[in-house]
Write an enzyme that holds these catalytic residues in place. Structure first.
Site, PDB file in Angstrom:
ATOM      1  N   PRO A   1      -7.615  74.802  10.488  1.00  0.00           N
ATOM      2  CA  PRO A   1      -6.946  76.236  10.213  1.00  0.00           C
ATOM      3  C   PRO A   1      -7.774  77.293  10.616  1.00  0.00           C
ATOM      4  O   PRO A   1      -7.352  78.410  10.489  1.00  0.00           O
ATOM      5  CB  PRO A   1      -6.700  76.190   8.695  1.00  0.00           C
ATOM      6  CG  PRO A   1      -6.791  74.838   8.483  1.00  0.00           C
ATOM      7  CD  PRO A   1      -7.642  74.109   9.478  1.00  0.00           C
TER       8      PRO A   1
ATOM      9  N   GLU B   1     -12.877  67.659   4.355  1.00  0.00           N
ATOM     10  CA  GLU B   1     -13.058  69.221   4.530  1.00  0.00           C
ATOM     11  C   GLU B   1     -13.262  69.521   5.919  1.00  0.00           C
ATOM     12  O   GLU B   1     -13.507  70.922   6.229  1.00  0.00           O
ATOM     13  CB  GLU B   1     -14.312  69.507   3.572  1.00  0.00           C
ATOM     14  CG  GLU B   1     -14.194  69.231   2.283  1.00  0.00           C
ATOM     15  CD  GLU B   1     -12.650  69.298   1.573  1.00  0.00           C
ATOM     16  OE1 GLU B   1     -12.418  70.534   1.712  1.00  0.00           O
ATOM     17  OE2 GLU B   1     -12.087  68.505   1.135  1.00  0.00           O
TER      18      GLU B   1
ATOM     19  N   ARG C   1       6.326  67.590  26.696  1.00  0.00           N
ATOM     20  CA  ARG C   1       7.611  68.078  27.228  1.00  0.00           C
ATOM     21  C   ARG C   1       7.635  69.070  28.174  1.00  0.00           C
ATOM     22  O   ARG C   1       8.878  69.207  28.707  1.00  0.00           O
ATOM     23  CB  ARG C   1       8.435  68.192  25.736  1.00  0.00           C
ATOM     24  CG  ARG C   1       7.982  69.631  25.152  1.00  0.00           C
ATOM     25  CD  ARG C   1       8.884  69.869  24.108  1.00  0.00           C
ATOM     26  NE  ARG C   1      10.311  69.943  23.974  1.00  0.00           N
ATOM     27  CZ  ARG C   1      11.041  71.260  24.612  1.00  0.00           C
ATOM     28  NH1 ARG C   1      10.086  72.205  24.946  1.00  0.00           N
ATOM     29  NH2 ARG C   1      12.102  71.232  24.669  1.00  0.00           N
TER      30      ARG C   1
ATOM     31  N   ASP D   1      14.146  77.000  26.670  1.00  0.00           N
ATOM     32  CA  ASP D   1      13.690  76.935  25.211  1.00  0.00           C
ATOM     33  C   ASP D   1      13.665  78.135  24.714  1.00  0.00           C
ATOM     34  O   ASP D   1      13.273  79.211  25.245  1.00  0.00           O
ATOM     35  CB  ASP D   1      12.589  75.961  25.130  1.00  0.00           C
ATOM     36  CG  ASP D   1      12.352  74.766  25.279  1.00  0.00           C
ATOM     37  OD1 ASP D   1      13.537  74.206  25.256  1.00  0.00           O
ATOM     38  OD2 ASP D   1      11.545  74.145  25.635  1.00  0.00           O
TER      39      ASP D   1
END
Ligand code: 4HQ
Length: 261
Positions: free
Chosen positions: A92, A119, A157, A172
């Site tokens: 994150p 963690e 992809r 897309d």
């Protein structure tokens, strides 16, 4: 293209490797995914990969030595196959990944992805071994495995031959900085909802224009910051103006919502 994933839970990756677009790309040798468990690179009897955090606190931290050994072994294997890999850690705290970044990732020959648990990893490993730190979004997963799968799915992809239609990746959402237009298939009517007439017209120029207009309108309504960043040509601005005029005529609440913000 080659991925080497460092993970304590290699079995999770069957979600990606056993069926669907990625599985087919692997069968066609368009991409390779190699899984490496850092527990196999431990040297102690307990094969421990984690330890308590200095300074105290909840949770455990992934130890430096097994991860470093796993990364070096993965890079050496890739190098033996002629692939010079870069190393990315999913967390994150990383750079938020978007479609343009996915396209740049797909241009490199190989990546070692570190999927952390607990963690996270000892910070010194990031300092010594990690080239890039990536985040897939501002929420907390219970491990980096899903994040690594998200990135590999989005990258693989895009590789030539991975999708059925040569131009389906080009069409897309986000490929052109816009959200996607609406899609319809049979039947032509569902209760009082009809497929937009233009899609039945066979007029390919009109259909393309309508799709672009819908993409512009929906992006303006749902993700205005994307349009801000991207900008619009004069033709696109005109298409958006017409869309918004039509939307405020037939659904007055739609236009009104945004001017309230
Ligand atoms: N985690 N984007 C914590 C994530 C994550 C994210 C992966 C959870 C790393 C240690 N990874 N581990 N968001 O939430 O990439």
């Amino acid at each position: 293209m080659r991925f080497d994933v460092i993970t304590l839970f290699p079995a999770q990756f069957t979600a990606l490797t056993e069926e669907g677009v990625v599985a087919r790309a692997l069968q066609r040798r368009i991409a390779e995914i190699h899984l490496r468990n850092p527990r196999d690179d431990t040297t102690d009897v307990h094969r421990s990969v984690d330890d308590r955090p200095y300074g105290g606190g909840p949770g455990m931290v992934m130890r430096y030595a097994p991860l470093r050994a796993a990364i070096e072994a993965a890079r050496a294997e890739a190098a033996a196959a002629g692939v010079r890999s870069r190393v990315a850690y999913l967390s994150p705290q990383g750079e938020r990944i978007h479609q343009a970044k996915i396209a740049r990732i797909s241009a490199a020959p190989g990546w070692v992805l570190i999927a952390g648990r607990y963690e996270g990893v000892d910070e010194r490993l990031i300092e010594d071994c990690v080239d890039e730190e990536w985040s897939i979004g501002d929420y907390v997963l219970s491990g980096g495995e899903l994040a690594a799968m998200v990135v590999m799915d989005a990258v693989i992809r895009l590789l030539p031959g991975a999708l059925g239609h040569a131009d389906s990746a080009r069409q897309d959402s986000h490929a052109n900085g816009l959200l996607d237009c609406p899609h319809y298939t049979r039947p032509e009517t569902i209760a009082d909802q009809r497929v937009p007439q233009v899609l039945l017209s066979g007029d390919h120029r009109a259909i393309e224009r309508w799709r672009l207009q819908q993409a512009l309108g929906r992006t303006w309504q749902r993700r205005p910051e994307l349009l801000q960043e991207r900008g619009m040509s004069d033709v696109e601005q005109q298409l958006l103006d017409d869309y918004l005029r039509e939307a405020s005529r037939s659904r007055p609440s739609v236009g009104a919502e945004q001017s309230e913000q």
